[in-house]
Structures are given as structure tokens and as C-alpha cells.
Design a protein around this motif. Structure first.
Motif, PDB file in Angstrom:
ATOM      1  N   ASP A 176       0.849  -1.189   0.000  1.00 32.19           N
ATOM      2  CA  ASP A 176       0.000   0.000   0.000  1.00 32.19           C
ATOM      3  C   ASP A 176       0.883   1.235   0.000  1.00 32.19           C
ATOM      4  O   ASP A 176       1.984   1.232   0.549  1.00 32.19           O
ATOM      5  CB  ASP A 176      -0.902   0.039   1.243  1.00 32.19           C
ATOM      6  N   ILE A 177       0.380   2.276  -0.606  1.00 35.51           N
ATOM      7  CA  ILE A 177       1.037   3.573  -0.558  1.00 35.51           C
ATOM      8  C   ILE A 177       0.024   4.588  -0.054  1.00 35.51           C
ATOM      9  O   ILE A 177      -1.067   4.719  -0.624  1.00 35.51           O
ATOM     10  CB  ILE A 177       1.549   4.015  -1.945  1.00 35.51           C
ATOM     11  N   GLU A 178       0.387   5.280   0.988  1.00 36.76           N
ATOM     12  CA  GLU A 178      -0.474   6.326   1.509  1.00 36.76           C
ATOM     13  C   GLU A 178       0.357   7.581   1.749  1.00 36.76           C
ATOM     14  O   GLU A 178       1.291   7.578   2.545  1.00 36.76           O
ATOM     15  CB  GLU A 178      -1.138   5.892   2.822  1.00 36.76           C
ATOM     16  N   VAL A 179       0.027   8.623   1.020  1.00 39.83           N
ATOM     17  CA  VAL A 179       0.675   9.914   1.217  1.00 39.83           C
ATOM     18  C   VAL A 179      -0.158  10.669   2.242  1.00 39.83           C
ATOM     19  O   VAL A 179      -1.212  11.215   1.932  1.00 39.83           O
ATOM     20  CB  VAL A 179       0.781  10.696  -0.108  1.00 39.83           C
ATOM     21  N   VAL A 180       0.319  10.671   3.463  1.00 42.76           N
ATOM     22  CA  VAL A 180      -0.452  11.229   4.569  1.00 42.76           C
ATOM     23  C   VAL A 180      -0.251  12.734   4.688  1.00 42.76           C
ATOM     24  O   VAL A 180      -1.207  13.506   4.730  1.00 42.76           O
ATOM     25  CB  VAL A 180      -0.070  10.530   5.892  1.00 42.76           C
ATOM     26  N   ASP A 181       1.014  13.148   4.746  1.00 49.31           N
ATOM     27  CA  ASP A 181       1.318  14.565   4.954  1.00 49.31           C
ATOM     28  C   ASP A 181       2.631  14.884   4.260  1.00 49.31           C
ATOM     29  O   ASP A 181       3.712  14.673   4.800  1.00 49.31           O
ATOM     30  CB  ASP A 181       1.414  14.863   6.453  1.00 49.31           C
ATOM     31  N   ALA A 182       2.547  15.365   3.032  1.00 46.96           N
ATOM     32  CA  ALA A 182       3.721  15.712   2.234  1.00 46.96           C
ATOM     33  C   ALA A 182       3.438  17.015   1.503  1.00 46.96           C
ATOM     34  O   ALA A 182       3.194  17.030   0.295  1.00 46.96           O
ATOM     35  CB  ALA A 182       4.063  14.591   1.257  1.00 46.96           C
ATOM     36  N   PRO A 183       3.469  18.142   2.208  1.00 47.94           N
ATOM     37  CA  PRO A 183       3.031  19.413   1.623  1.00 47.94           C
ATOM     38  C   PRO A 183       3.903  19.915   0.482  1.00 47.94           C
ATOM     39  O   PRO A 183       3.439  20.721  -0.327  1.00 47.94           O
ATOM     40  CB  PRO A 183       3.082  20.373   2.820  1.00 47.94           C
ATOM     41  N   ARG A 184       5.151  19.429   0.360  1.00 45.93           N
ATOM     42  CA  ARG A 184       6.033  19.911  -0.708  1.00 45.93           C
ATOM     43  C   ARG A 184       6.184  18.900  -1.850  1.00 45.93           C
ATOM     44  O   ARG A 184       6.879  19.172  -2.822  1.00 45.93           O
ATOM     45  CB  ARG A 184       7.412  20.236  -0.137  1.00 45.93           C
ATOM     46  N   LEU A 185       5.533  17.741  -1.758  1.00 40.31           N
ATOM     47  CA  LEU A 185       5.663  16.722  -2.795  1.00 40.31           C
ATOM     48  C   LEU A 185       5.086  17.215  -4.113  1.00 40.31           C
ATOM     49  O   LEU A 185       3.925  17.615  -4.184  1.00 40.31           O
ATOM     50  CB  LEU A 185       4.954  15.437  -2.355  1.00 40.31           C
ATOM     51  N   GLU A 186       5.919  17.173  -5.170  1.00 42.56           N
ATOM     52  CA  GLU A 186       5.510  17.648  -6.492  1.00 42.56           C
ATOM     53  C   GLU A 186       5.428  16.522  -7.522  1.00 42.56           C
ATOM     54  O   GLU A 186       4.587  16.558  -8.412  1.00 42.56           O
ATOM     55  CB  GLU A 186       6.499  18.709  -6.989  1.00 42.56           C
ATOM     56  N   ARG A 187       6.304  15.522  -7.411  1.00 45.56           N
ATOM     57  CA  ARG A 187       6.379  14.454  -8.416  1.00 45.56           C
ATOM     58  C   ARG A 187       6.411  13.097  -7.720  1.00 45.56           C
ATOM     59  O   ARG A 187       7.143  12.900  -6.753  1.00 45.56           O
ATOM     60  CB  ARG A 187       7.630  14.624  -9.287  1.00 45.56           C
ATOM     61  N   PHE A 188       5.626  12.169  -8.255  1.00 39.56           N
ATOM     62  CA  PHE A 188       5.528  10.824  -7.695  1.00 39.56           C
ATOM     63  C   PHE A 188       5.542   9.841  -8.861  1.00 39.56           C
ATOM     64  O   PHE A 188       4.578   9.749  -9.615  1.00 39.56           O
ATOM     65  CB  PHE A 188       4.235  10.717  -6.885  1.00 39.56           C
TER      66      PHE A 188
END
Length: 394
Positions: free
Chosen positions: A306-318
Motif C-alpha cells: 500500500d502507498i499512503e501519502v499522509v502529509d507531504a506538503p512539498r511533494l511535487e512528483r511521484f
């Protein structure tokens, strides 16, 4: 990430014989050879498969900032018109910068230029790449499995690390079969931590595939870039108290064995991390991303649950590339079965996703197919536009 060769082409998928990754963990090379022979297979297949895996891992490693292709030469002194050595008149800080940009062997040779240069090597940040210490200077590429262990190179690395007081600008160690040099390996890590390495690439040449990484590395506060290959990451209980990576901006984990909490611990202890690469984890990874600094996340050939992005305010590319689905043992372009993106308000690019194979949940976002022929799906939200890149196979 910086210093990555743009001309590199995507690597082929790992061989089918290596799909069952769990079988490699905790098994010696001799036991694996015996198992292959009992099955009536050619023992050479083991080295072939291992070499392909290592080649695959090497493709993801950053290039060293120094190159052995331009060795130091004193021949240039013959065409100086008046024979005056003006370079030696430069300030120490400039000369040390010059030395730090040379391969380790050439940097050491500057002590023979003149008395002015003799003390400078020891005070210049060292750039040590063990591949450059091979007889051909690394021109033939990474060593293959089954080749003689480069004991001379291992000894040269030990000598250089012991002789130089630091700091180390970069250290790339990819040639040694670490299981054969466990004592030296532990001393290398202790030395690098004590003398302040900034850029470290540390790869074990198997076998074994799950050799445990010394936990003392986690107390190396000077690191700004770290790439680890073919290691078992230590459990959080083994890590020294107070360990952290306060300056780490780029982290690559290639062919590693790790627990979910070990990955969470790394993220928690890296407060300025901007780029994270996980390439072909040897065990299933459940990623719960909490990072206030991460800007780019890249996952490839990795068993993901599983992938869960919980709190990544600066994430731009995944980016996800050739990820294997849980329980299938097959490498495909497909994404994991569940991706949940919550706190990522600046996320702009997500891919590759194959429609119909992934349950994708993104907060406050509407998914709209713009043009299937261009393999682009636009995701419109109240406060953002996100490009979802997908691949459609016949």
C-alpha cells in the motif's frame, strides 16, 4: 536528482528467474548453487542472474563527481612561456578546491608537484571512488559476480581512509564483496562517520543478498546524499540513540531488505530530504509517507503493498516504474493495488498508472480523461491541476 546522466536508457526488467525474491534472503551462494544443480539447471545461471541484478542496480546510482578519464599530467609545464609556476601561487583555498575535484590517486600525486603542494592533499576534501582504483581505472564498468575479489582495491580504500584526516567530499564504494571484508567494512563506516563524509554510495557485491548494514552509519550527520545497495537495513532498536540525518537531501535504497518502520524511521530522521528512490526492495514495502520536505518520490521494480501519502506538503512528483503487484511475483508496468493521496497539495505529476489495475484515492480531486491517445489524464481539483501519466498496452 542532481548529477544524473541524462543519456542513460531505461534498463530491462530483471530476469524471470529472480522473480521469487524471497528465496534469495538468508541463503548462501553455495546453498543456492546446490539448489540450482538439484533442479537440473546450469549453475552459471546464478552468476548471470546476479550480474543482471547488479547491473540493474548500478543504473540507478548517481555518477561520481570526479572522473578518471583525464589523469593528472605534468607535461603541461613544458609549454609555459616563461617557466613560472603561477598555479602554485594561488591561495590555499583555491588549490584545495582543485585537489578535491581530482580522483583520489591523482589528488595524492599532487604532493610530488612541489613543496608548496605537499600539505594540501591532507587538508583538501577527498573524493574516493573505488572503481577508479581498478587496474583499468573502471573503464570496463562494474565488476561482475564470479570475478576475483579486488583485495588490492579493498586494501587501497582502507589505506586512503586511514591516511586522510577528512572531510570526505564523496566516497563511492561498489567493488568489494563486503561479506569477505566485514571487519574492514565496519572500520570504513566508523571512519566515514568520524571524518564527515557528505556523499556516500555504498553497495555490497552479493553474496549474501541480505548482509546487514552497520547501524553506526545512521549516526553520520554530515551526509547530504546517500545511496545503499544490496543491504539489510538495521532495525530501529539497533540504531544509536539520537541518530539522524539532519543534512540529507537525497536518499536511494536499491535492492534492500527493510521493515516498514525502518523506512518510516529514515523519513522521520531526515528533516530536509527532498528526493527518495526505492528501487527493487527485496521485501514488501508498505509506504506511509509523512515528510514536510520531500519533493520527489520514485519507486521502481518494488514489491509494494500500500502507498499512503499522509502529509507531504512539498511533494511535487511521484513516479512508479515497473512495480510488481502484491502476491503475483511478476514485474509489470502496473502500479500497486492501492494508492491513497491525502495531504499533498503541491503534487503535480503522478505516473505511471495502468487504468483498471489500481485503486486510486486523491482528496478533493476529480479525475477527467483528457485524451487517451496521448496517455494523459488530467486531474482537476479545487486548488490544483495534476497530470496523471499512464501507459496503455495492447
Amino acid at each position: 536528482p542532481p548529477n544524473r546522466n541524462p543519456r542513460r536508457r531505461p534498463s530491462p526488467p530483471p530476469p524471470a528467474a529472480m522473480d521469487e525474491q524471497q528465496v534469495l534472503l538468508g541463503i548462501s551462494r553455495s546453498d543456492m548453487l546446490a539448489r540450482i544443480e538439484r533442479c537440473g539447471r546450469d549453475p552459471a545461471m546464478l552468476d548471470l542472474g546476479s550480474n543482471m541484478l547488479l547491473h540493474f542496480a548500478y543504473e540507478y546510482l548517481p555518477d561520481p563527481p570526479v572522473s578518471p578519464t583525464a589523469p593528472l599530467s605534468l607535461a603541461g609545464a613544458s609549454w609555459v612561456p616563461d617557466g613560472v609556476d603561477r598555479i602554485s601561487r594561488l591561495p590555499d583555498v583555491v588549490l584545495r578546491d582543485i585537489i578535491s575535484r581530482l580522483p583520489a590517486k591523482d589528488a595524492a600525486r599532487t604532493t610530488a608537484l612541489a613543496s608548496r603542494w605537499r600539505p594540501l592533499w591532507r587538508s583538501a576534501p577527498l573524493a574516493l571512488v573505488d572503481n577508479h582504483l581498478l587496474p583499468d581505472g573502471g573503464a570496463s564498468g562494474p565488476l561482475i559476480i564470479g570475478a576475483p575479489s579486488p583485495r588490492a582495491v579493498t586494501a587501497a580504500v582502507s589505506s586512503a581512509l586511514a591516511a586522510h584526516p577528512g572531510p570526505f567530499r564523496c566516497v563511492h564504494l561498489t567493488c568489494s564483496t563486503m561479506d569477505e571484508h566485514r571487519g574492514e567494512m565496519a572500520r570504513w563506516i566508523d571512519t566515514l562517520v568520524a571524518k564527515g563524509v557528505k556523499d556516500l554510495v555504498f553497495v555490497n557485491r552479493p553474496w549474501p543478498m541480505d548482509l546487514r548494514l552497520p547501524a553506526t552509519l545512521f549516526s553520520c550527520a554530515s551526509l547530504t546524499r546517500l545511496y545503499l545497495g544490496v543491504w539489510t537495513l538495521p532495525g530501529t532498536a539497533a540504531v544509536p540513540r539520537g541518530a539522524s540525518f539532519p543534512n540529507l537531501r537525497e536518499l536511494g535504497l536499491c535492492m534492500t531488505v527493510m521493515e516498514d518502520r525502518a523506512l518510516a524511521f529514515l523519513l522521520e530522521k531526515s528533516p530536509v530530504l527532498e528526493f527518495l528512490l526505492i528501487m527493487w526492495s527485496q521485501t514488501g514495502v508498505r509506504l506511509r509517507l509523512v515528510s514536510h520536505s520531500l519533493r520527489c518520490l520514485q519507486l521502481g521494480y518494488t514489491h509494494l503493498e500500500d502507498i499512503e501519502v499522509v502529509d507531504a506538503p512539498r511533494l511535487e512528483r511521484f513516479f512508479l516504474r515497473n512495480v510488481s503487484l502484491p502476491g503475483t511475483g511478476k514485474f509489470t508496468i502496473n502500479s500497486p493495488s492501492r494508492i491513497k493521496i491525502g495531504g499533498a497539495p503541491n503534487l503535480r505529476v503522478l505516473g505511471y498508472i495502468q487504468p483498471g489495475q489500481t485503486e486510486l484515492g486523491i482528496s478533493n480531486t476529480v479525475i477527467v480523461v483528457v485524451d487517451p491517445t496521448t496517455n494523459l489524464i488530467c486531474m482537476l481539483g479545487a486548488r490544483r491541476t495534476l497530470s496523471l501519466v499512464s501507459r496503455f498496452w495492447p
